[in-house]
Every structure is written in structure tokens, then in C-alpha cells.
Motif scaffolding. Structure first.
Motif, short mmCIF file in Angstrom:
data_model
loop_
_atom_site.label_atom_id
_atom_site.label_comp_id
_atom_site.label_asym_id
_atom_site.label_seq_id
_atom_site.Cartn_x
_atom_site.Cartn_y
_atom_site.Cartn_z
N VAL A 61 34.25 51.79 58.52
CA VAL A 61 35.35 52.59 58.09
C VAL A 61 34.97 53.87 57.11
N LYS A 62 34.37 53.26 56.10
CA LYS A 62 33.80 54.37 55.12
C LYS A 62 32.86 55.63 55.97
N THR A 63 32.06 54.94 56.76
CA THR A 63 31.11 56.09 57.05
C THR A 63 31.85 56.99 58.36
N VAL A 64 32.72 56.42 59.13
CA VAL A 64 33.24 57.03 60.23
C VAL A 64 34.38 57.84 59.81
N PHE A 65 35.27 57.27 58.89
CA PHE A 65 36.61 57.76 58.41
C PHE A 65 36.50 58.67 57.12
N CYS A 66 35.87 58.18 56.33
CA CYS A 66 35.77 58.67 55.04
C CYS A 66 34.12 58.64 54.51
N PRO A 67 33.45 59.68 54.93
CA PRO A 67 32.04 59.80 54.57
C PRO A 67 31.77 60.20 53.28
N GLN A 68 32.85 60.55 52.45
CA GLN A 68 32.52 60.96 51.06
C GLN A 68 33.26 60.07 50.01
N ALA A 69 33.86 58.81 50.62
CA ALA A 69 34.48 57.89 49.70
C ALA A 69 33.29 57.00 48.89
N ALA A 70 33.76 56.67 47.73
CA ALA A 70 32.97 56.01 46.81
C ALA A 70 33.69 54.52 46.88
N ILE A 71 32.77 53.47 46.66
CA ILE A 71 32.98 52.19 46.59
C ILE A 71 33.67 51.87 45.43
N VAL A 72 34.85 51.20 45.38
CA VAL A 72 35.66 51.09 44.16
C VAL A 72 35.68 49.42 44.12
N PHE A 73 35.45 48.98 42.81
CA PHE A 73 36.00 47.37 42.66
C PHE A 73 37.07 47.30 41.67
N ASP A 74 38.03 46.55 42.19
CA ASP A 74 39.16 46.30 41.33
C ASP A 74 39.06 44.86 40.71
N VAL A 75 39.77 44.78 39.36
CA VAL A 75 39.74 43.49 38.93
C VAL A 75 40.26 42.16 39.81
N PHE A 76 41.35 42.49 40.81
CA PHE A 76 41.88 41.51 41.32
C PHE A 76 40.80 40.92 42.47
N HIS A 77 40.19 41.69 42.92
CA HIS A 77 39.07 41.44 43.90
C HIS A 77 37.88 40.96 43.43
N ILE A 78 37.38 41.26 42.24
CA ILE A 78 36.30 40.82 41.44
C ILE A 78 36.66 39.45 41.09
N VAL A 79 37.85 39.12 40.40
CA VAL A 79 38.16 37.75 39.95
C VAL A 79 38.48 36.73 40.95
N ALA A 80 38.91 37.43 42.30
CA ALA A 80 39.15 36.28 43.49
C ALA A 80 38.13 36.03 43.82
N GLN A 81 36.81 36.68 43.84
CA GLN A 81 35.59 36.47 44.24
C GLN A 81 35.05 35.34 43.39
N TYR A 82 35.24 35.58 42.08
CA TYR A 82 34.60 34.78 40.80
C TYR A 82 35.24 33.36 41.21
N ASN A 83 36.43 33.31 41.31
CA ASN A 83 37.45 32.20 41.55
C ASN A 83 36.67 31.15 42.62
N LYS A 84 35.97 31.72 43.61
CA LYS A 84 35.26 30.74 44.56
C LYS A 84 34.16 30.32 43.87
N VAL A 85 33.47 30.84 42.90
CA VAL A 85 32.52 30.53 42.06
C VAL A 85 33.10 29.11 41.39
N ILE A 86 34.22 29.35 40.55
CA ILE A 86 34.84 28.23 39.78
C ILE A 86 34.93 27.10 40.69
N ASP A 87 35.67 27.42 41.94
CA ASP A 87 35.81 26.16 42.60
C ASP A 87 34.56 25.64 43.01
#
Length: 109
Positions: A5-31
């Protein structure tokens, strides 16, 4: 999928990390740590660890009064679970930083 999606539709888009998704991934570590600690625990500690998933994943402000003593006991008997629980809150504080210098300092703590 997202890379496409990034390369085809939004080639100039930056990858953005948000707290919700980072913590959701970290919750997998906790589990994962919780499951490993439950397998390794002695019988008395297994009873405390068993069924503690949501206690560890909930934000402290969302805990019910009756859950707080159980979480405190869980964290007091298991150093690894206590560590990953504390690190989750530390991870959230990074997103409260206003600039890179603050964030770098928070990461070094």
C-alpha cells in the motif's frame, strides 16, 4: 500488505508508530512471559499466575478494587512479571515526550 500500500498508493508516506499499536505488540510479550512463568512456577505460585492475563494487560486505572490486591501479590512473587509490567508503563511514557532529546533521555533510563 501494508508495504505494498505504501509503495503503490503513498510512495512518500512515512512509517508512523503510535502508542496503541506499540503497546498492543508489547502485550504479546507480557502474555508470553506470563505463560512461560506459569509453566515454570511451583504449584503455589501457579495458582496466583493462573488467570492473571487480564490483570497484567489492563491499565492500572482500569483495575477494579478487588483486582488490585491480586495484581500486587502476583507482582510480588514473580520478578519477571513485575519487570515486564513496569516496562509497559515506561514504554507508554515515551509517547509523552515532546522532542527527540526527551525521548532519548527516557529511553536511557
Amino acid at each position: 500488505m501494508f508495504g505494498l500500500v505504501k509503495t503503490v498508493f503513498c510512495p512518500q508516506a512515512a512509517i508512523v508508530f503510535d502508542v496503541f499499536h506499540i503497546v498492543a505488540q508489547y502485550n504479546k510479550v507480557i502474555d508470553g512471559v506470563r505463560r512461560a512463568e506459569a509453566r515454570a512456577a511451583m504449584e503455589t505460585d501457579k495458582n496466583v499466575i493462573k488467570g492473571s492475563r487480564w490483570l497484567l494487560l489492563k491499565n492500572p486505572e482500569n483495575l477494579k478494587e478487588k483486582e488490585i490486591p491480586r495484581l500486587e501479590k502476583l507482582l510480588s512473587i514473580n520478578k519477571n512479571l513485575s519487570t515486564v509490567y513496569i516496562l509497559k508503563d515506561e514504554l507508554k511514557t515515551i509517547w509523552q515526550c515532546n522532542d527527540r532529546q526527551q525521548m532519548s533521555k527516557a529511553l536511557d533510563m
